[in-house]
Design a protein around this motif. Structure first.
Motif, mmCIF file in Angstrom:
data_model
loop_
_atom_site.group_PDB
_atom_site.id
_atom_site.type_symbol
_atom_site.label_atom_id
_atom_site.label_comp_id
_atom_site.label_asym_id
_atom_site.label_seq_id
_atom_site.Cartn_x
_atom_site.Cartn_y
_atom_site.Cartn_z
ATOM 1 N N ALA A 68 0.869 -1.178 0.000
ATOM 2 C CA ALA A 68 0.000 0.000 0.000
ATOM 3 C C ALA A 68 0.903 1.225 0.000
ATOM 4 O O ALA A 68 1.829 1.314 0.796
ATOM 5 C CB ALA A 68 -0.917 0.004 1.213
ATOM 6 N N GLY A 69 0.632 2.145 -0.904
ATOM 7 C CA GLY A 69 1.463 3.336 -1.022
ATOM 8 C C GLY A 69 0.657 4.608 -0.850
ATOM 9 O O GLY A 69 -0.542 4.632 -1.117
ATOM 10 N N GLU A 75 5.785 3.274 0.687
ATOM 11 C CA GLU A 75 5.050 2.016 0.570
ATOM 12 C C GLU A 75 5.257 1.180 1.814
ATOM 13 O O GLU A 75 6.356 1.140 2.358
ATOM 14 C CB GLU A 75 5.534 1.256 -0.664
ATOM 15 C CG GLU A 75 4.659 0.095 -1.039
ATOM 16 C CD GLU A 75 5.066 -0.531 -2.361
ATOM 17 O OE1 GLU A 75 5.721 -1.590 -2.315
ATOM 18 O OE2 GLU A 75 4.742 0.050 -3.414
ATOM 19 N N ALA A 76 4.199 0.536 2.246
ATOM 20 C CA ALA A 76 4.274 -0.357 3.403
ATOM 21 C C ALA A 76 3.368 -1.549 3.132
ATOM 22 O O ALA A 76 2.342 -1.431 2.462
ATOM 23 C CB ALA A 76 3.824 0.364 4.673
ATOM 24 N N ARG A 77 3.756 -2.687 3.642
ATOM 25 C CA ARG A 77 2.919 -3.885 3.513
ATOM 26 C C ARG A 77 1.732 -3.757 4.465
ATOM 27 O O ARG A 77 1.895 -3.353 5.609
ATOM 28 C CB ARG A 77 3.700 -5.148 3.864
ATOM 29 C CG ARG A 77 4.885 -5.393 3.000
ATOM 30 C CD ARG A 77 4.775 -6.242 1.800
ATOM 31 N NE ARG A 77 4.018 -7.431 1.793
ATOM 32 C CZ ARG A 77 3.479 -7.903 0.659
ATOM 33 N NH1 ARG A 77 3.617 -7.247 -0.460
ATOM 34 N NH2 ARG A 77 2.816 -9.019 0.655
ATOM 35 N N GLN A 78 0.584 -4.090 3.960
ATOM 36 C CA GLN A 78 -0.630 -4.109 4.757
ATOM 37 C C GLN A 78 -1.093 -5.543 4.909
ATOM 38 O O GLN A 78 -0.898 -6.367 4.011
ATOM 39 C CB GLN A 78 -1.747 -3.288 4.081
ATOM 40 C CG GLN A 78 -1.446 -1.828 3.962
ATOM 41 C CD GLN A 78 -1.348 -1.159 5.316
ATOM 42 O OE1 GLN A 78 -2.200 -1.345 6.181
ATOM 43 N NE2 GLN A 78 -0.295 -0.386 5.510
ATOM 44 N N LYS A 79 -1.713 -5.830 6.020
ATOM 45 C CA LYS A 79 -2.310 -7.143 6.223
ATOM 46 C C LYS A 79 -3.770 -7.062 5.816
ATOM 47 O O LYS A 79 -4.440 -6.060 6.078
ATOM 48 C CB LYS A 79 -2.205 -7.577 7.680
ATOM 49 C CG LYS A 79 -0.794 -7.894 8.101
ATOM 50 C CD LYS A 79 -0.755 -8.379 9.523
ATOM 51 C CE LYS A 79 0.675 -8.670 9.933
ATOM 52 N NZ LYS A 79 0.757 -9.105 11.324
ATOM 53 N N GLY A 80 -4.225 -8.088 5.170
ATOM 54 C CA GLY A 80 -5.618 -8.130 4.748
ATOM 55 C C GLY A 80 -6.097 -9.558 4.728
ATOM 56 O O GLY A 80 -5.351 -10.487 5.047
ATOM 57 N N SER A 81 -7.327 -9.717 4.351
ATOM 58 C CA SER A 81 -7.856 -11.069 4.239
ATOM 59 C C SER A 81 -8.474 -11.252 2.867
ATOM 60 O O SER A 81 -8.882 -10.292 2.214
ATOM 61 C CB SER A 81 -8.871 -11.358 5.342
ATOM 62 O OG SER A 81 -9.977 -10.502 5.228
ATOM 63 N N THR A 97 -4.328 -7.196 -3.991
ATOM 64 C CA THR A 97 -2.955 -7.259 -4.492
ATOM 65 C C THR A 97 -2.197 -5.951 -4.319
ATOM 66 O O THR A 97 -0.971 -5.970 -4.255
ATOM 67 C CB THR A 97 -2.911 -7.682 -5.975
ATOM 68 O OG1 THR A 97 -3.733 -6.808 -6.738
ATOM 69 C CG2 THR A 97 -3.378 -9.112 -6.132
ATOM 70 N N TRP A 98 -2.898 -4.813 -4.280
ATOM 71 C CA TRP A 98 -2.235 -3.547 -4.007
ATOM 72 C C TRP A 98 -3.258 -2.445 -3.764
ATOM 73 O O TRP A 98 -4.411 -2.559 -4.151
ATOM 74 C CB TRP A 98 -1.253 -3.139 -5.096
ATOM 75 C CG TRP A 98 -1.829 -2.988 -6.481
ATOM 76 C CD1 TRP A 98 -1.883 -3.944 -7.461
ATOM 77 C CD2 TRP A 98 -2.433 -1.822 -7.053
ATOM 78 N NE1 TRP A 98 -2.480 -3.452 -8.589
ATOM 79 C CE2 TRP A 98 -2.835 -2.137 -8.368
ATOM 80 C CE3 TRP A 98 -2.680 -0.542 -6.586
ATOM 81 C CZ2 TRP A 98 -3.456 -1.230 -9.212
ATOM 82 C CZ3 TRP A 98 -3.316 0.368 -7.433
ATOM 83 C CH2 TRP A 98 -3.683 0.020 -8.733
ATOM 84 N N PHE A 99 -2.769 -1.382 -3.121
ATOM 85 C CA PHE A 99 -3.570 -0.188 -2.857
ATOM 86 C C PHE A 99 -2.639 1.014 -2.971
ATOM 87 O O PHE A 99 -1.486 0.956 -2.576
ATOM 88 C CB PHE A 99 -4.186 -0.239 -1.460
ATOM 89 C CG PHE A 99 -4.888 1.032 -1.069
ATOM 90 C CD1 PHE A 99 -6.129 1.331 -1.586
ATOM 91 C CD2 PHE A 99 -4.289 1.933 -0.206
ATOM 92 C CE1 PHE A 99 -6.775 2.512 -1.251
ATOM 93 C CE2 PHE A 99 -4.928 3.113 0.145
ATOM 94 C CZ PHE A 99 -6.180 3.404 -0.382
ATOM 95 N N LYS A 100 -3.147 2.112 -3.513
ATOM 96 C CA LYS A 100 -2.311 3.306 -3.704
ATOM 97 C C LYS A 100 -3.164 4.557 -3.566
ATOM 98 O O LYS A 100 -4.304 4.590 -3.995
ATOM 99 C CB LYS A 100 -1.688 3.265 -5.111
ATOM 100 C CG LYS A 100 -0.896 4.478 -5.518
ATOM 101 C CD LYS A 100 0.483 4.473 -4.942
ATOM 102 C CE LYS A 100 1.306 5.626 -5.515
ATOM 103 N NZ LYS A 100 2.017 6.377 -4.560
#
Length: 170
Positions: A68-69, A75-81, A97-100
């Motif tokens: 996620a940026g 950018e940092a890794r996010q935890k999700g389900s 798969t990604w967020f920005k």
């Protein structure tokens, strides 16, 4: 203080206020995405729940990480389900798969992201595209349509037909 020091303080104050506002907007956009993602996965789980009446079919929630940026290109890794749909020796995954967040502190921010539906043997994954608070469309090399239960269901039917046995399943 002389005039150059006052100018420096004013410039720093403006910059700090701009960064604080930008960071707050990015954090709010990520929170909205996370809530929309949770709602999406709940809806999909409900839509596919009739599949569990079949033998050798399961629907399970899985944890995942994705980048996620923000609009400063941090950018940092996010935890999700996400969800894993297992059909005997094949499976489909539905994962973020990604967020920005894009834009600038002086322009409206734009939040966008992707959730993918993929499985072994599929020609191309389906991408469920998110824009500013809502999942708007689903697309791959064949489909480009507004996102909804009927469109998703049709894509799922097509995807299941393409699945091949998972290489590690025996």
């Amino acid at each position: 203080m002389n005039s150059s020091q006052i100018a420096l303080i004013d410039a720093a104050r403006i910059h700090i206020n701009s960064r604080i506002k930008s960071n707050q907007l990015s954090a709010q956009a990520l929170k909205t995405w996370s809530e929309a993602l949770k709602t999406l996965m709940g809806s999909i789980a409900q839509w596919v729940s009739p599949l569990t009446s079949l033998d050798d079919v399961s629907v399970t929630e899985v944890e995942c990480g994705y980048p996620a940026g923000d609009n400063s290109d941090r950018e940092a890794r996010q935890k999700g389900s996400g969800l894993k749909l297992t059909f005997a020796d094949t499976e489909l995954t539905i994962l973020p798969t990604w967020f920005k967040v894009g834009g600038s502190p002086t322009a409206p921010l734009i939040a966008y992201g992707v959730v993918e539906l993929s499985g072994h043997g599929m020609k191309a994954p389906y991408k469920i595209k998110y824009l500013n608070g809502a999942f708007e469309k689903i697309e791959n090399s064949v489909v480009d349509a507004p996102f909804g239960e009927l469109t998703f269901g049709g894509c799922l039917v097509s995807a299941i037909g393409d699945l091949k046995p998972h290489p590690s399943a025996r």
